[in-house]
Design a protein around this motif. Sequence first.
Motif, PDB file in Angstrom:
ATOM      1  N   MET A 182       0.672  -1.163  -0.219  1.00  0.00           N
ATOM      2  CA  MET A 182       0.004   0.092  -0.037  1.00  0.00           C
ATOM      3  C   MET A 182       0.976   1.296   0.083  1.00  0.00           C
ATOM      4  O   MET A 182       2.102   1.128   0.447  1.00  0.00           O
ATOM      5  CB  MET A 182      -0.829   0.146   1.281  1.00  0.00           C
ATOM      6  N   THR A 183       0.097   2.243  -0.484  1.00  0.00           N
ATOM      7  CA  THR A 183       1.114   3.594  -0.591  1.00  0.00           C
ATOM      8  C   THR A 183       1.218   4.116   0.875  1.00  0.00           C
ATOM      9  O   THR A 183       2.236   5.030   1.057  1.00  0.00           O
ATOM     10  CB  THR A 183       0.147   4.760  -1.184  1.00  0.00           C
ATOM     11  N   ALA A 184       0.481   3.741   1.881  1.00  0.00           N
ATOM     12  CA  ALA A 184       0.841   4.229   3.303  1.00  0.00           C
ATOM     13  C   ALA A 184      -0.163   3.200   4.060  1.00  0.00           C
ATOM     14  O   ALA A 184      -0.904   2.624   3.608  1.00  0.00           O
ATOM     15  CB  ALA A 184       0.258   5.558   3.633  1.00  0.00           C
ATOM     16  N   GLU A 260       5.179   8.271 -13.385  1.00  0.00           N
ATOM     17  CA  GLU A 260       5.254   7.657 -11.955  1.00  0.00           C
ATOM     18  C   GLU A 260       5.479   9.043 -11.188  1.00  0.00           C
ATOM     19  O   GLU A 260       5.777   9.936 -11.723  1.00  0.00           O
ATOM     20  CB  GLU A 260       6.520   6.777 -11.934  1.00  0.00           C
ATOM     21  N   LYS A 261       4.879   8.861  -9.909  1.00  0.00           N
ATOM     22  CA  LYS A 261       4.942   9.901  -8.924  1.00  0.00           C
ATOM     23  C   LYS A 261       6.456   9.960  -8.365  1.00  0.00           C
ATOM     24  O   LYS A 261       6.998   8.932  -8.413  1.00  0.00           O
ATOM     25  CB  LYS A 261       4.053   9.708  -7.834  1.00  0.00           C
ATOM     26  N   ILE A 262       6.577  11.021  -7.810  1.00  0.00           N
ATOM     27  CA  ILE A 262       8.044  11.227  -7.352  1.00  0.00           C
ATOM     28  C   ILE A 262       8.382  10.365  -6.038  1.00  0.00           C
ATOM     29  O   ILE A 262       9.533   9.963  -5.833  1.00  0.00           O
ATOM     30  CB  ILE A 262       8.253  12.779  -7.065  1.00  0.00           C
ATOM     31  N   ILE A 263       7.349  10.364  -5.372  1.00  0.00           N
ATOM     32  CA  ILE A 263       7.058   9.411  -4.083  1.00  0.00           C
ATOM     33  C   ILE A 263       6.158   8.196  -4.278  1.00  0.00           C
ATOM     34  O   ILE A 263       5.193   8.554  -4.842  1.00  0.00           O
ATOM     35  CB  ILE A 263       6.705  10.192  -2.787  1.00  0.00           C
ATOM     36  N   TYR A 347      11.834   6.061  -6.084  1.00  0.00           N
ATOM     37  CA  TYR A 347      13.162   5.659  -6.786  1.00  0.00           C
ATOM     38  C   TYR A 347      13.286   7.080  -7.998  1.00  0.00           C
ATOM     39  O   TYR A 347      14.537   6.951  -8.588  1.00  0.00           O
ATOM     40  CB  TYR A 347      12.966   4.421  -7.728  1.00  0.00           C
ATOM     41  N   LYS A 348      12.278   7.985  -7.994  1.00  0.00           N
ATOM     42  CA  LYS A 348      12.549   8.982  -9.391  1.00  0.00           C
ATOM     43  C   LYS A 348      13.009  10.082  -8.673  1.00  0.00           C
ATOM     44  O   LYS A 348      13.575  11.148  -9.318  1.00  0.00           O
ATOM     45  CB  LYS A 348      11.351   8.924  -9.713  1.00  0.00           C
ATOM     46  N   MET A 349      13.176  10.139  -7.263  1.00  0.00           N
ATOM     47  CA  MET A 349      13.469  11.621  -6.608  1.00  0.00           C
ATOM     48  C   MET A 349      14.788  11.879  -6.993  1.00  0.00           C
ATOM     49  O   MET A 349      15.172  13.017  -6.725  1.00  0.00           O
ATOM     50  CB  MET A 349      13.233  11.416  -5.103  1.00  0.00           C
ATOM     51  N   GLN A 350      15.853  10.940  -7.273  1.00  0.00           N
ATOM     52  CA  GLN A 350      17.254  11.457  -7.382  1.00  0.00           C
ATOM     53  C   GLN A 350      17.535  12.584  -8.239  1.00  0.00           C
ATOM     54  O   GLN A 350      16.908  12.359  -9.667  1.00  0.00           O
ATOM     55  CB  GLN A 350      18.158  10.131  -7.944  1.00  0.00           C
ATOM     56  N   ALA A 395      -0.595  14.118   5.728  1.00  0.00           N
ATOM     57  CA  ALA A 395      -0.033  15.245   4.932  1.00  0.00           C
ATOM     58  C   ALA A 395       0.931  14.959   3.952  1.00  0.00           C
ATOM     59  O   ALA A 395       0.348  15.460   2.737  1.00  0.00           O
ATOM     60  CB  ALA A 395       0.747  15.928   6.077  1.00  0.00           C
ATOM     61  N   LEU A 396       1.700  13.970   4.116  1.00  0.00           N
ATOM     62  CA  LEU A 396       2.253  13.673   2.717  1.00  0.00           C
ATOM     63  C   LEU A 396       1.830  12.920   1.921  1.00  0.00           C
ATOM     64  O   LEU A 396       2.063  13.255   0.558  1.00  0.00           O
ATOM     65  CB  LEU A 396       3.687  12.787   3.439  1.00  0.00           C
ATOM     66  N   HIS A 397       0.949  12.004   2.263  1.00  0.00           N
ATOM     67  CA  HIS A 397       0.095  11.283   1.243  1.00  0.00           C
ATOM     68  C   HIS A 397      -0.765  12.179   0.218  1.00  0.00           C
ATOM     69  O   HIS A 397      -0.676  11.950  -0.834  1.00  0.00           O
ATOM     70  CB  HIS A 397      -0.826  10.371   2.147  1.00  0.00           C
ATOM     71  N   LYS A 398      -1.086  13.126   0.987  1.00  0.00           N
ATOM     72  CA  LYS A 398      -1.892  14.325   0.176  1.00  0.00           C
ATOM     73  C   LYS A 398      -1.078  14.978  -0.681  1.00  0.00           C
ATOM     74  O   LYS A 398      -1.264  15.125  -1.782  1.00  0.00           O
ATOM     75  CB  LYS A 398      -2.749  15.143   1.190  1.00  0.00           C
ATOM     76  N   GLU A 399       0.201  15.549  -0.077  1.00  0.00           N
ATOM     77  CA  GLU A 399       0.987  16.457  -0.974  1.00  0.00           C
ATOM     78  C   GLU A 399       1.464  15.634  -1.996  1.00  0.00           C
ATOM     79  O   GLU A 399       1.520  16.453  -3.047  1.00  0.00           O
ATOM     80  CB  GLU A 399       2.143  16.740  -0.014  1.00  0.00           C
ATOM     81  N   PHE A 400       1.926  14.542  -2.036  1.00  0.00           N
ATOM     82  CA  PHE A 400       2.211  13.604  -3.299  1.00  0.00           C
ATOM     83  C   PHE A 400       1.345  12.875  -4.096  1.00  0.00           C
ATOM     84  O   PHE A 400       1.759  12.410  -4.818  1.00  0.00           O
ATOM     85  CB  PHE A 400       3.775  12.923  -2.677  1.00  0.00           C
ATOM     86  N   LYS A 401       0.264  13.291  -3.772  1.00  0.00           N
ATOM     87  CA  LYS A 401      -1.080  12.722  -4.471  1.00  0.00           C
ATOM     88  C   LYS A 401      -0.918  11.206  -4.572  1.00  0.00           C
ATOM     89  O   LYS A 401      -1.222  10.533  -5.363  1.00  0.00           O
ATOM     90  CB  LYS A 401      -1.240  13.431  -5.813  1.00  0.00           C
ATOM     91  N   LEU A 402      -0.603  10.381  -3.533  1.00  0.00           N
ATOM     92  CA  LEU A 402      -0.452   9.047  -3.599  1.00  0.00           C
ATOM     93  C   LEU A 402      -2.014   8.389  -3.655  1.00  0.00           C
ATOM     94  O   LEU A 402      -2.080   7.005  -3.962  1.00  0.00           O
ATOM     95  CB  LEU A 402       0.218   8.439  -2.314  1.00  0.00           C
ATOM     96  N   TYR A 403      -3.025   8.907  -3.352  1.00  0.00           N
ATOM     97  CA  TYR A 403      -4.224   8.344  -3.245  1.00  0.00           C
ATOM     98  C   TYR A 403      -4.941   8.070  -4.708  1.00  0.00           C
ATOM     99  O   TYR A 403      -5.835   7.634  -4.973  1.00  0.00           O
ATOM    100  CB  TYR A 403      -5.367   9.401  -2.623  1.00  0.00           C
ATOM    101  N   GLU A 404      -4.316   8.810  -5.701  1.00  0.00           N
ATOM    102  CA  GLU A 404      -4.769   8.640  -7.068  1.00  0.00           C
ATOM    103  C   GLU A 404      -3.979   7.788  -7.945  1.00  0.00           C
ATOM    104  O   GLU A 404      -2.938   7.551  -7.754  1.00  0.00           O
ATOM    105  CB  GLU A 404      -4.903   9.973  -7.809  1.00  0.00           C
TER     106      GLU A 404
END
Length: 404
Positions: A182-184, A260-263, A347-350, A395-404
């Motif tokens: 899961m994302t979280a 892909e998302k950054i997180i 993995y994309k944050m580098q 807050a982080l889940h929302k900021e990085f839009k992990l829900y979608e």
Amino acid sequence: MNTIIQKYGGTSVATKESRKQVVAKIVEKHNENYNVVVVVSAIGRKGNPYSTDSLIDLINKNFISSRELDMILSCGEIISAVVLANALSEEGYKSIVYTGYQAGIKTTKNFGKAEIIKIEPDKINNSLNKGYIVIVAGFQGATEDGEITTLGRGGSDITAIALGKALNSKLVEIYSDVDGIMTADPNIVPDARSLESMGYSEVYQLAEDGAKVIHPKAVELAQKYNIPIKIKNTFSNKQGTTIESTETLILNGKKDFKNEKIITAITYKKGRVQVIIRIDEESDDTEKLMEQLTFHNISIDLINFFIDKKVFTINEEDLNIVEKILVKGDYNYELIKNCCKLSAIGYKMQGVPGVMGRIVKSLSRENIRILQTSDSHSTIWCLIKEKDTNKALTALHKEFKLYE
Ligand code: ASP
Ligand code: MG
């Protein structure tokens, strides 16, 4: 014929009903003409009579050798394996049960956290050739001279991957009661969702930093031998999460690098203590402190050393002993208890600017203080107070839009 390994966790084999679901999953693959090797955990969780925790509670740990402790612990998985074989037999399928020892799993001698050295799978192969479904008791093996050992808590995952390698299996499926990685933590972040795929390194970091999806050592082993893993739910027919190298996932079109998302996911580990030691430059004896910590087997984390102060975190279980070392060495120290290590993994944050900025912004918006940070090519860690954990994850889940 292709061999598939299926590992079932404690909740999957906990009741007659749940074992029916397990049997259905096994039979499905068996009927697709796979050689099926099943690895099981002990039945249920704490409270269930034959779970690992219940076996531990049967004895007084102060009066037992690690050798005998491993003997009793190994029984949980053996019971579970036989009960599952019984359920298969009720449905008309023939299976055979092996303990770790009988399965040819050879380990080092360190009871309680033995390492698998090699697997001699002759017995398993013979049984598969005869058309049996093979059930192996997870989490255990034996030394060269036949002493029973266990692999450490959560070790059935390691058994599964090691068998995957020994039997040249093209896939290891890890079954539990969640739909995948899961994302979280969905108990904290309600709109957390399961991920279709994830690279080995990301999953390793997630597992290492507290997410209870799979044993980190099992991921490491799978990565080393390039064995694909699927994390699936025994109680649903969802696709689950595929774990392979990020490169393979991208090449096979299972990961869309551009979108892909950054997180990818976030996790946390509570029970951390921050140690801050102020140092007099004239008499800096950090080296001696490090020697003492090593001597007492204390693992330290989030290490930031400056000329005038040394900062790191420890596990709260090690607090008493670390405090004794600090008092004895007459250090000028401060301890911040009840901390939580947050991990944002992707993995994309580098080399991408602004990720840390977004983390700081979203946490400070919630009035969450960051006590310390660290980062690697694919993870950003923030130390916060335990009480802020849920707010921070949300807050982080929302900021990085992990829900979608
Ligand atoms: N039953 C063991 C434990 O609870 C091993 C496992 O489930 O993987 O740690
Ligand atoms: Mg487990």
